[in-house]
Design an enzyme around this catalytic site. Structure first.
Site, short mmCIF file in Angstrom:
data_model
loop_
_atom_site.label_atom_id
_atom_site.label_comp_id
_atom_site.label_asym_id
_atom_site.label_seq_id
_atom_site.Cartn_x
_atom_site.Cartn_y
_atom_site.Cartn_z
N ILE A 1 4.02 13.37 2.98
CA ILE A 1 3.33 12.72 1.87
C ILE A 1 1.99 12.16 2.34
O ILE A 1 1.89 11.60 3.43
CB ILE A 1 4.20 11.56 1.30
CG1 ILE A 1 5.60 12.07 0.93
CG2 ILE A 1 3.52 10.93 0.10
CD1 ILE A 1 5.63 13.14 -0.14
N TYR B 1 12.69 6.61 14.60
CA TYR B 1 12.47 6.70 13.15
C TYR B 1 13.54 7.56 12.49
O TYR B 1 14.10 7.19 11.44
CB TYR B 1 11.08 7.28 12.90
CG TYR B 1 10.66 7.29 11.46
CD1 TYR B 1 10.27 6.12 10.82
CD2 TYR B 1 10.62 8.48 10.72
CE1 TYR B 1 9.85 6.12 9.50
CE2 TYR B 1 10.21 8.50 9.41
CZ TYR B 1 9.83 7.31 8.80
OH TYR B 1 9.43 7.32 7.47
N ARG C 1 0.85 -1.20 0.00
CA ARG C 1 0.00 0.00 0.00
C ARG C 1 0.88 1.25 0.00
O ARG C 1 2.10 1.16 0.05
CB ARG C 1 -0.92 0.01 1.22
CG ARG C 1 -0.19 -0.10 2.54
CD ARG C 1 -1.13 0.05 3.73
NE ARG C 1 -2.24 -0.89 3.68
CZ ARG C 1 -2.15 -2.15 4.14
NH1 ARG C 1 -1.02 -2.60 4.64
NH2 ARG C 1 -3.20 -2.94 4.08
#
Length: 250
Positions: free
Chosen positions: A191, A158, A18
């Protein structure tokens, strides 16, 4: 209109069920690649990616693999070679988040994000580079993040993983250049994905206010950049990090 890739080019895209991964897989298919769709567990989302890939008139294959495990990453590459005979392009997109402030982040959350994002990238690169070196041909594109360039509060794990991907990309590019294997990275900004869509409108507005172009990016923007770097149009580009962020970090 001519396509970016020669017929028969084979690309592996990790985390392709995805979002950005799917967009990359379909874009590479549009440009002529046969595509190996990697997902950790096969599901309807991965099947939909495969349908979209094959709709472009190329061949596709779903391979389940947890890339954070070295043996599964190798099995992914081996499956691609067994099906298609070779691997020309590797896109390391698979990644997770486990956000939290540094003071309260657990070691487990820190280590798991690094294991998947950075470790998975290393495992797949290690598995794919040997056949690429033998062929003296190949392109690797790693998905980093602007967070790996600038950091972000609440995402120490992250950010560390994505900064590590940049260092890994540059080091591998230096090692593999003589073997004609190119290694580059794309660093997406803000995004539109399932994760960002879950944000409140107020949070989105605050983020967009810091983007030079004044808009949220689309997965297709990342896919276009990846396809370019993976193609012969970028045959003299290696060891670079292309930020696709609408001017968020300048």
């Amino acid at each position: 209109m001519s396509k970016l890739f020669e017929p028969g080019t084979v690309a592996i895209v990790t985390g392709a069920a995805r979002g950005i991964g799917r967009a990359i897989a379909v874009e590479l298919a549009c440009e002529g690649c046969n595509v190996v769709v990697n997902c950790r567990t096969s599901n309807e989302a991965a099947a939909e990616t495969l349908r979209q890939v094959e709709a472009q008139g190329v061949r596709g294959l779903i391979v389940e693999a947890d890339v954070s495990a070295a043996d599964e990453a190798k099995a992914l590459v081996d499956a691609a070679i067994a099906e298609f005979g070779h691997v020309d392009v590797l896109v390391n997109n698979a990644g997770i988040t486990a956000d939290g402030l540094l003071a309260t982040m657990t070691p487990e959350d820190f280590n798991r994000v690094l294991q998947v994002n950075l470790g998975g990238t290393f495992n797949c690169m290690k598995a794919a580079t040997r056949p690429m070196m033998r062929a003296k041909h190949g392109a690797i594109v790693n998905i980093s993040s602007v967070v790996g360039v600038a950091g972000n509060a609440g995402q120490a794990n992250y950010a560390a993983s994505k900064a590590g991907i940049i260092g890994l990309t540059k080091s591998a590019a230096k090692e593999l250049a003589r073997k004609k294997v190119r290694v580059n990275a794309v660093a997406p900004g803000f995004i539109a994905t399932d994760m960002t869509n879950a944000m409140t409108d107020q949070a989105k507005e605050r983020t967009v206010a810091n983007i030079g172009l004044g808009a949220i990016g689309q997965a297709q923007d990342i896919a276009h950049a990846v396809a370019f770097l993976a193609s012969d149009k970028a045959s003299y580009i290696t060891g670079q990090v292309l930020r696709v962020d609408g001017g968020l970090i300048i």
